[in-house]
Enzyme design. Sequence first.
Site, short mmCIF file in Angstrom:
data_model
loop_
_atom_site.label_atom_id
_atom_site.label_comp_id
_atom_site.label_asym_id
_atom_site.label_seq_id
_atom_site.Cartn_x
_atom_site.Cartn_y
_atom_site.Cartn_z
N GLY A 84 0.83 -1.20 0.00
CA GLY A 84 0.00 0.00 0.00
C GLY A 84 0.86 1.25 0.00
NE ARG A 143 -9.82 5.46 1.68
CZ ARG A 143 -9.41 5.60 2.93
NH1 ARG A 143 -10.14 6.29 3.78
NH2 ARG A 143 -8.29 5.06 3.35
N GLY A 165 -5.36 11.24 8.81
CA GLY A 165 -4.05 11.26 8.20
C GLY A 165 -2.96 11.63 9.20
CB CYS A 178 -6.28 15.56 3.73
SG CYS A 178 -5.79 14.14 4.73
CB ALA A 183 -10.30 1.97 5.32
CB ALA A 214 -0.55 -3.23 10.57
C1 LIG Z 1 -11.78 13.12 1.35
C2 LIG Z 1 -10.91 12.87 2.55
C3 LIG Z 1 -10.49 13.93 3.33
C4 LIG Z 1 -9.71 13.70 4.46
N1 LIG Z 1 -9.30 14.76 5.21
C5 LIG Z 1 -8.49 14.56 6.27
C6 LIG Z 1 -8.01 15.66 7.03
O1 LIG Z 1 -8.29 16.82 6.72
N2 LIG Z 1 -7.21 15.39 8.09
C7 LIG Z 1 -6.86 14.13 8.45
O2 LIG Z 1 -6.11 13.94 9.43
N3 LIG Z 1 -7.28 13.05 7.74
C8 LIG Z 1 -8.09 13.24 6.67
N4 LIG Z 1 -8.52 12.17 5.93
C9 LIG Z 1 -8.11 10.80 6.32
C10 LIG Z 1 -6.76 10.42 5.72
O3 LIG Z 1 -6.69 10.84 4.39
C11 LIG Z 1 -6.57 8.91 5.82
O4 LIG Z 1 -6.57 8.58 7.19
C12 LIG Z 1 -5.27 8.44 5.18
O5 LIG Z 1 -5.14 8.90 3.87
C13 LIG Z 1 -5.20 6.93 5.18
O6 LIG Z 1 -3.96 6.54 4.69
P1 LIG Z 1 -3.60 4.98 4.57
O7 LIG Z 1 -2.23 4.94 3.97
O8 LIG Z 1 -3.84 4.28 5.85
O9 LIG Z 1 -4.69 4.40 3.57
P2 LIG Z 1 -4.92 4.63 2.02
O10 LIG Z 1 -4.60 6.02 1.63
O11 LIG Z 1 -6.27 4.08 1.74
O12 LIG Z 1 -3.82 3.73 1.33
C14 LIG Z 1 -3.92 2.35 1.25
C15 LIG Z 1 -3.34 1.93 -0.08
O13 LIG Z 1 -3.19 0.52 -0.09
C16 LIG Z 1 -3.48 0.05 -1.38
N5 LIG Z 1 -3.81 -1.37 -1.24
C17 LIG Z 1 -4.82 -1.93 -0.53
N6 LIG Z 1 -4.78 -3.27 -0.63
C18 LIG Z 1 -3.72 -3.58 -1.42
C19 LIG Z 1 -3.17 -4.80 -1.88
N7 LIG Z 1 -3.67 -5.98 -1.55
N8 LIG Z 1 -2.08 -4.73 -2.68
C20 LIG Z 1 -1.53 -3.54 -3.04
N9 LIG Z 1 -2.02 -2.35 -2.62
C21 LIG Z 1 -3.09 -2.37 -1.81
C22 LIG Z 1 -4.64 0.94 -1.83
O14 LIG Z 1 -4.76 0.96 -3.25
C23 LIG Z 1 -4.26 2.29 -1.23
O15 LIG Z 1 -3.56 3.10 -2.15
C24 LIG Z 1 -9.33 12.37 4.79
C25 LIG Z 1 -9.75 11.29 4.00
C26 LIG Z 1 -10.53 11.53 2.88
C27 LIG Z 1 -10.98 10.36 2.03
#
Ligand SMILES: Cc1cc2nc3c(=O)[nH]c(=O)nc-3n(C[C@H](O)[C@H](O)[C@H](O)COP(=O)(O)OP(=O)(O)OC[C@H]3O[C@@H](n4cnc5c(N)ncnc54)[C@H](O)[C@@H]3O)c2cc1C
Length: 460
Positions: free
Chosen positions: A11, A139, A311, A46, A115, A290
Site C-alpha cells: 500500500g 476516497r 491522516g 485530505c 480502508a 501495520a
Molecule cells: C476526502 C478525505 C479527506 C480527508 N481529510 C483529512 C483531514 O483533513 N485530516 C486528516 O487527518 N485526515 C483526513 N482524511 C483521512 C486520511 O486521508 C486517511 O486517514 C489516510 O489517507 C489513510 O492513509 P492509509 O495509507 O492508511 O490508507 P490509504 O490512503 O487508503 O492507502 C492504502 C493503499 O493501499 C493500497 N492497497 C490496498 N490493498 C492492497 C493490496 N492488496 N495490494 C496492493 N495495494 C493495496 C490501496 O490501493 C491504497 O492506495 C481524509 C480522507 C478523505 C478520504
Amino acid sequence: LKEDYQIVVIGCGAGGGTAAQFAKKTNRKSRITIIEKGQYPQYSKCGIPYTISGIIPKIDDLIEFSEEWFSKQNIELILNANAEQIDIKNKKIFVKKYSEIFEKSFDSLIIATGADPVLPPIKNLKKGNNCIEGVFSVRTLDDAKKISSYIKNKYRVIIVGAGLIGLEMADSLFKRGLKVTIVEVLSDILLNTLDKDMARIVSEKISDEIIIFKNHHVTKVESVNGKLNKVCIKNKITDLEKSIDCDMLIIVTGTKPNIDLAKRIGCKIGLNGGIVISNKSETNISNVYAVGDCTEYSNYVNHKHILTGLGSIVVRQGIAAGINAAGGDYKLLQGVLNTSTSEFFNIQIASVGPTSDNLKDFSVISAKYNGLSLPEYFPNKKRVSVKLLVDEITGNILGAQIVGDNAAFRINTFAAAILGGIHFETFRKLETAYAPPIAPPFDVITLVCDKISIKLSHKK
Ligand SMILES: Cc1cc2nc3c(=O)[nH]c(=O)nc-3n(C[C@H](O)[C@H](O)[C@H](O)COP(=O)(O)OP(=O)(O)OC[C@H]3O[C@@H](n4cnc5c(N)ncnc54)[C@H](O)[C@@H]3O)c2cc1C
C-alpha cells in the site's frame, strides 16, 4: 541487520509511503519495495474536497511523492500491483500485476492497505458490481476526477453522511454553485467529532446555505436511462418518507479497514475490525507491522480502541513502523489524542479527546463558553465557542471542542494539556499570547476553565 535487509510495504497511501521513507532513512542499505494496487504514487486524500471546489486547481497536484521521487530515494515502487497472498512461513508475498504473478521476499513486512468506503443498504444503488451513474464515494484520486467531471451541468446534489468529509464536500459543491442537501441518520451533524450542543451551533449556522435532514436515511434511488434522478429518504423517528429530485448522490458514511491479507496470516483483529498494533506499530506476528486506516489503536484518554481514520495519526504510525521495521527503536504515544479540525462554510471546528458519549466511564464535569476571537473593541471579532470536559476526580482535562476562529491552534493547546496530564486549574492560569488583532488578553481556552471551577465550587 544484514546488508541487504528487505522490507516490503503493501500500500502506497500516506501510511505505506511514510513507512517506506522512514525505513530508508533508518537503514540506507535496506532494500525497500512498495506494492501498490492503484495507478498513483503517494497522494493526499485530505486535499480531495479542495480539488472539487477548485481551490486546488489540478487534481494531480495532490500527488505528494512521485514515482521519480521514490526512485531517487532508492525505494522500489511497483504500481498497478495487487498483493494477493502472504506466505508468512517462507517470508514472501505473491503479487499480481496485470496477468503476471511474481513473488517478493521480505525480512520485515509493513501492511498499509488502508480502508474502503462502506455503502449503506440503499435499494437500486447498484447495477451489477457498480453504482448507477450519478452515485459517488469520496476516497481516491479517481473518485475526485469522476466527481469533478460529472459536476458540469448538474445542480442538485445529495450528500449522505454529515461527518467531516461530508461537510467538506458540501462546502466544495456549494462553492461550485450546486444546490446541496445533506442526509444524516444521527440526530445532528458531526456527532463523531463534537458533542450535540457544539454540533448544533454548526448545523444552525450552515442551514442558511444548505438543507440538512437529520434522523433520516436513504432508502432507495431511482434512475432514468441508468442515470440517477431521485433519492428517497425516510425519517427514522416518524417513518415518514420523502422523495427528492437530484442529479448526484455522494456517499460518505464511513470506511471499512482492508484486513483480509492480515487476517489470513493470523494478525489479531480488534473489536472495531482493524489490525491491532502495539506502540511500535507491530502486529502480533513478529516482523509484521501495520499502519494507517487498516489498523486500530488505543485512545489516549479512555484507553478504548478506535479505528485509525485521520491522516495525522496515519503518518505518525508510518514513522514508527518504518523506523522499527528497519532496525530502529521508535515508540508511539500510548494512545491517540484524536486531535482533528476542519473548516466549511467559513466555520472552523476542532476537537481533541473523546466526545462526552465516549466518556461514560468517567465522572465528567463539562462547561461551555461563548467568547470572542479578539478583544471586544477590535473590528472583525468573531464568536468562538469552546467546550471543555474535565475529570471531576483528578481535575485532568479529558477533551475539548471548539467552533470558531483559530480552532486548530486553540485545540492544540488542549491537546498538549491532555498529554501533560495538566490539572484544569493550572491550565486556567495559562499565560496566553495577546495582541488586539490576534487574540484577547484572556482567551476562551482559559475562560472556559473559570466556568468549570465555578461549577465545581457549587458542588462542594
Ligand atoms: C476526502 C478525505 C479527506 C480527508 N481529510 C483529512 C483531514 O483533513 N485530516 C486528516 O487527518 N485526515 C483526513 N482524511 C483521512 C486520511 O486521508 C486517511 O486517514 C489516510 O489517507 C489513510 O492513509 P492509509 O495509507 O492508511 O490508507 P490509504 O490512503 O487508503 O492507502 C492504502 C493503499 O493501499 C493500497 N492497497 C490496498 N490493498 C492492497 C493490496 N492488496 N495490494 C496492493 N495495494 C493495496 C490501496 O490501493 C491504497 O492506495 C481524509 C480522507 C478523505 C478520504
